[in-house]
Write an enzyme that holds these catalytic residues in place. Structure first.
Site, PDB file in Angstrom:
ATOM      1  N   ASP A 289       0.976  -1.146  -0.096  1.00 32.34           N
ATOM      2  CA  ASP A 289      -0.037   0.070   0.011  1.00 32.34           C
ATOM      3  C   ASP A 289       1.086   1.254  -0.100  1.00 32.34           C
ATOM      4  O   ASP A 289       2.091   1.045   0.234  1.00 32.34           O
ATOM      5  CB  ASP A 289      -0.946   0.000   1.386  1.00 32.34           C
ATOM      6  CG  ASP A 289      -2.223   0.968   0.907  1.00 32.34           C
ATOM      7  OD1 ASP A 289      -3.324   0.618   1.653  1.00 32.34           O
ATOM      8  OD2 ASP A 289      -2.143   1.645   0.075  1.00 32.34           O
TER       9      ASP A 289
HETATM   10  C1  GLC Z   1      -4.538   4.347  -0.005  1.00 37.98           C
HETATM   11  C2  GLC Z   1      -5.213   3.036   0.560  1.00 37.98           C
HETATM   12  C3  GLC Z   1      -5.432   2.231  -0.834  1.00 37.98           C
HETATM   13  C4  GLC Z   1      -5.223   2.772  -2.208  1.00 37.98           C
HETATM   14  C5  GLC Z   1      -3.894   3.368  -2.184  1.00 37.98           C
HETATM   15  C6  GLC Z   1      -3.680   4.064  -3.522  1.00 37.98           C
HETATM   16  O1  GLC Z   1      -3.618   4.772   1.211  1.00 37.98           O
HETATM   17  O2  GLC Z   1      -4.991   2.411   1.648  1.00 37.98           O
HETATM   18  O3  GLC Z   1      -6.596   1.487  -0.512  1.00 37.98           O
HETATM   19  O4  GLC Z   1      -5.611   1.883  -2.942  1.00 37.98           O
HETATM   20  O5  GLC Z   1      -3.707   4.152  -1.117  1.00 37.98           O
HETATM   21  O6  GLC Z   1      -4.589   5.256  -3.674  1.00 37.98           O
END
Ligand code: GLC
Length: 735
Positions: A289
């Site tokens: 993430d």
């Molecule tokens: C965010 C979220 C995730 C998302 C990622 C990209 O922090 O936790 O669900 O897909 O970043 O935007």
């Protein structure tokens, strides 16, 4: 996700030609918002340096970087494997550099958060799962895949499969609720919808199931908080939807921010390698993430970026979102013998396999006419978004048949959520357009309903006393009040945990004032999480749970309000009486002192034991009766049979739910577990006998060693219209 032998061969021959630098490049997801451009504010950058999310060097580099740096030189050098973008022209420009100017011409993946629709935004998942219509869930995902692929997005950071039991956690809005079985069915539908329409290149994308794993068990429902649980709990509650998604061929997964029993998911070899890759057989890749590799230093599991990168790569994390730690550290880590080339090759093989499966080597660009394909939303997409919205609405209360309304009634509408286009969309929708959004007021006007409207107040901000006075005056001359209240979109989703999940702001004051007028009050809720509604349930005439339904919100709500559609949605998450009851969910262990009225049992002095509305609950404008429930044991399955009758005076849909309880086992088991459901339509007076077959193989559970056990003994079997209204049979089962 399956590759042909020829495709697999191409992947291997590419790997043979790649330098170590180029291989590591494929493990790098460059993203403007964290690293390259100024999508984060200067203050946020300072904060990121102070709390260690970016190094001082990186901070300096970011400052030096021109605005909106797209890493073009890194792409040209083959050092970027994926990018975040929903802009087809930008994607084509960067893709051209990757394909035509880099040494090996490996195309880029373009990922984006397409969680509940791209342009044709449909209901947030906690709502859509309440349709209990997996065909519909698959269709909406397929629609999102089509619309986004034509905008150059070939990789969705979806579906979100976190089983969520604590409504204080803002991200309950993004998943399918508190039940592992329903979330697994949701997972299957979404993976199929996103990935299986491969006749046309522009009709499918790579899914990225998230957040792997147990992120929703964050202690206290506080986002990003620690999670601790028995391994059996991990297997029985949080892993099943991911197992189901892998069985449907999920192309990728996203590791979650949280630590699991002390080891952050980003560097957790047990969950990433042992379970997801070796036991479940994921053949795609795992991405971190945002910024999560660097956050392993903040967690306190890694000394520095290098240490975090080494741990993540060795744990089976194949791609780094947004920190460039892999890019700047892995080559050195390999030379130091801390990471082997075979670990790198495995990651690269997985990434290249997804690109090959997407057809990106043959067709890397978005064609001009693809870009135009959805410049305006096709009617069938609007209709599908509306169907999903209508079927997601849950009728929670309807005293004295206040609903459905009659067009001749004089209506007063209060609450600014009724008019605000930004507030109908729901968390994590970025590619929608105002012109496509239909609010509740828009729809009432469109349908020629005569109404008075006073906003008075919204989820935040002040209450307009003049408008309140005017509303109370108008109320006395109205037949019914529609109070559109709930949460703004920003009150759910990421980083939106709340300690108090009652209706926020001055909205309760507004409801109480409306109640005082003596005119019947219908609360139309717009929210992203279960709310604590004890006062509302006690004092209002009707309550319609209409969530954040997407672009067709207004049409869907008015269709239900005026009886054009008989509400059929069911709750996918428990609604508490008070915030303090959280976490509260139906599939809980019995404990030695199950909550009851007697003192020494498991309950709250000020909130009792029972929640307000249970999982699976939802009323209709008609009524249903259940009878003649039998369960028969066959060699390899249990056969449920129940008769359902429509005892009201209008047709309606009912979701018949089938549950089981393992009464005595080698670890305590939940008092109920959903194992199946069937949605049926019945005419007034019509009865139907429904059959459901539960394979005995699905009646087991995992122990702390991850072993799946089937233990002979007494089981209870349930059938009904919610987890709390069921008929029960008890049998001894031999496996
Ligand atoms: C965010 C979220 C995730 C998302 C990622 C990209 O922090 O936790 O669900 O897909 O970043 O935007």
């Amino acid at each position: 996700m399956q590759l042909t032998a020829e495709q697999l061969q191409k992947v291997e021959s590419l790997i043979d030609q790649m330098t170590l630098k180029e291989k590591i490049g494929q493990m790098n997801l460059a993203s403007m918002s964290i690293v390259g451009g100024f999508d984060v504010s200067f203050e946020e950058m300072i904060e990121m340096v102070t709390d260690g999310r970016i190094s001082k060097e990186k901070f300096g580099e970011m400052l030096a970087t021109s605005e909106k740096d797209y890493h073009e030189s890194e792409i040209r050098d083959g050092l970027v494997g994926a990018f975040m973008s929903d802009d087809p022209k930008l994607s084509n420009r960067l893709q051209k550099i990757a394909v035509e100017e880099s040494r090996l011409g490996i195309p880029l993946l373009f990922g984006f958060d397409v969680i509940h629709g791209f342009r044709s935004v449909y209901p947030i998942a906690i709502a859509e799962a309440g349709t209990f219509d997996t065909e519909l869930m698959e269709k909406t995902a397929a629609m999102a895949a089509k619309e986004s692929r034509c905008s150059g997005v070939n990789w969705h950071f979806a579906p979100m499969l976190d089983v969520a039991r604590d409504a204080r956690w803002g991200r309950v809005s993004e998943g399918a609720g508190e039940d592992p079985f329903l979330t697994s069915e949701f997972a299957r539908a979404k993976i199929k919808g996103l990935q299986n329409n491969q006749e046309e290149l522009t009709d499918y994308v790579a899914a990225c199931m998230k957040h792997y794993v147990a992120y929703s068990a964050s202690e206290g429902g506080r986002d990003y908080n620690t999670t601790n649980m028995a391994v059996s709990q991990l297997y029985n509650t949080y892993l099943p939807p991911f197992k189901a998604a892998v069985e449907e061929g999920a192309a990728s997964a996203m590791a979650s921010f949280n630590d699991i029993n002390g080891i952050p998911a980003t560097v957790n070899a047990f969950t990433l390698r042992r379970i997801l890759k070796e036991s479940y057989g994921l053949n795609g890749f795992v991405v971190s993430d945002a910024n999560a590799i660097r956050e392993c230093v903040v967690h306190g599991i890694a000394e520095d970026d290098m240490d975090a990168g080494i741990q993540a790569a060795n744990a089976g994390l194949d791609m780094d979102m947004g920190t460039e730690i892999y890019l700047h550290n892995l080559e050195q880590a390999v030379s130091a013998g801390k990471v082997t080339v075979s670990v790198i090759d495995e990651a690269v093989r997985r990434v290249l396999s997804v690109k090959m499966w997407l057809g990106l080597f043959e067709h890397p660009y978005v064609t001009e006419n693809s870009m135009d394909r959805f410049r305006t939303i096709p009617v069938e997409h609007k209709e599908l978004a509306r169907e999903s919205a209508v079927k997601s609405i849950v009728l929670l209360k309807n005293e004295h048949e206040t609903l459905p309304l009659n067009p001749s009634q004089k209506v007063l509408v209060v609450g600014s959520l009724a008019e605000n286009k930004e507030e109908i969309i729901g968390a994590w929708a970025m590619s929608w357009k105002q012109e496509d959004c239909v609010t509740i007021l828009d729809a009432l006007t469109e349908q020629g309903i005569s109404y008075h409207y006073h906003a008075v107040c919204g989820p935040d901000g002040e209450l307009d006393k003049e408008q309140l006075t005017a509303a109370m005056q108008t109320a006395s001359e109205s037949d019914v009040i529609l109070a559109v209240v709930g949460e703004s979109v920003s009150m759910s989703g990421e980083a939106a945990s709340k300690a108090d999940i009652s209706i926020p702001g001055h909205q309760k004051e507004l409801l109480k004032a409306m109640k005082e007028t003596g005119t019947p009050v219908v609360a139309v809720l717009m929210n992203g999480r279960p709310l604590a509604l004890a006062w509302e349930e006690e004092n209002l005439d009707a309550i319609l749970e209409s969530w954040h339904l997407g672009i067709e919100m207004g049409h869907a709500v008015t269709k239900v309000l005026y009886g054009e559609y008989n509400p059929s949605g069911k709750l996918t998450a428990t609604f508490p009486t008070m915030s303090g009851q959280c976490p509260v969910y139906y599939n809980h262990p019995n404990t030695g002192r199950p909550g009851s009225k007697s003192k020494f049992t498991s309950k709250y002095l000020d909130a009792g034991f029972d929640p307000l509305f249970p999982f699976g609950f939802g009323l209709s404008y008609t009524t249903f009766a259940y009878s003649d429930f039998t369960v028969t044991q066959k060699l390899d399955r249990m056969v449920y049979e129940v008769t359902v009758c429509n005892t009201g005076n209008r047709s309606g849909e009912e979701t018949v739910q089938f549950y089981v309880r393992d009464i005595t086992a080698s670890i305590v088991r939940p008092v109920k577990e959903l194992k199946g459901f069937q949605k049926i339509s019945l005419e007034p007076g019509e009865c139907r006998t429904i059959q459901f077959e539960l394979e005995k193989a699905n009646m087991g559970f995992y122990n702390d060693e991850g072993a799946y056990l089937l233990e002979n003994g007494a089981f209870q079997f349930f059938a009904g219209g919610s987890s709390a209204q069921v008929l029960m049979q008890e049998l001894r089962v031999e496996f």
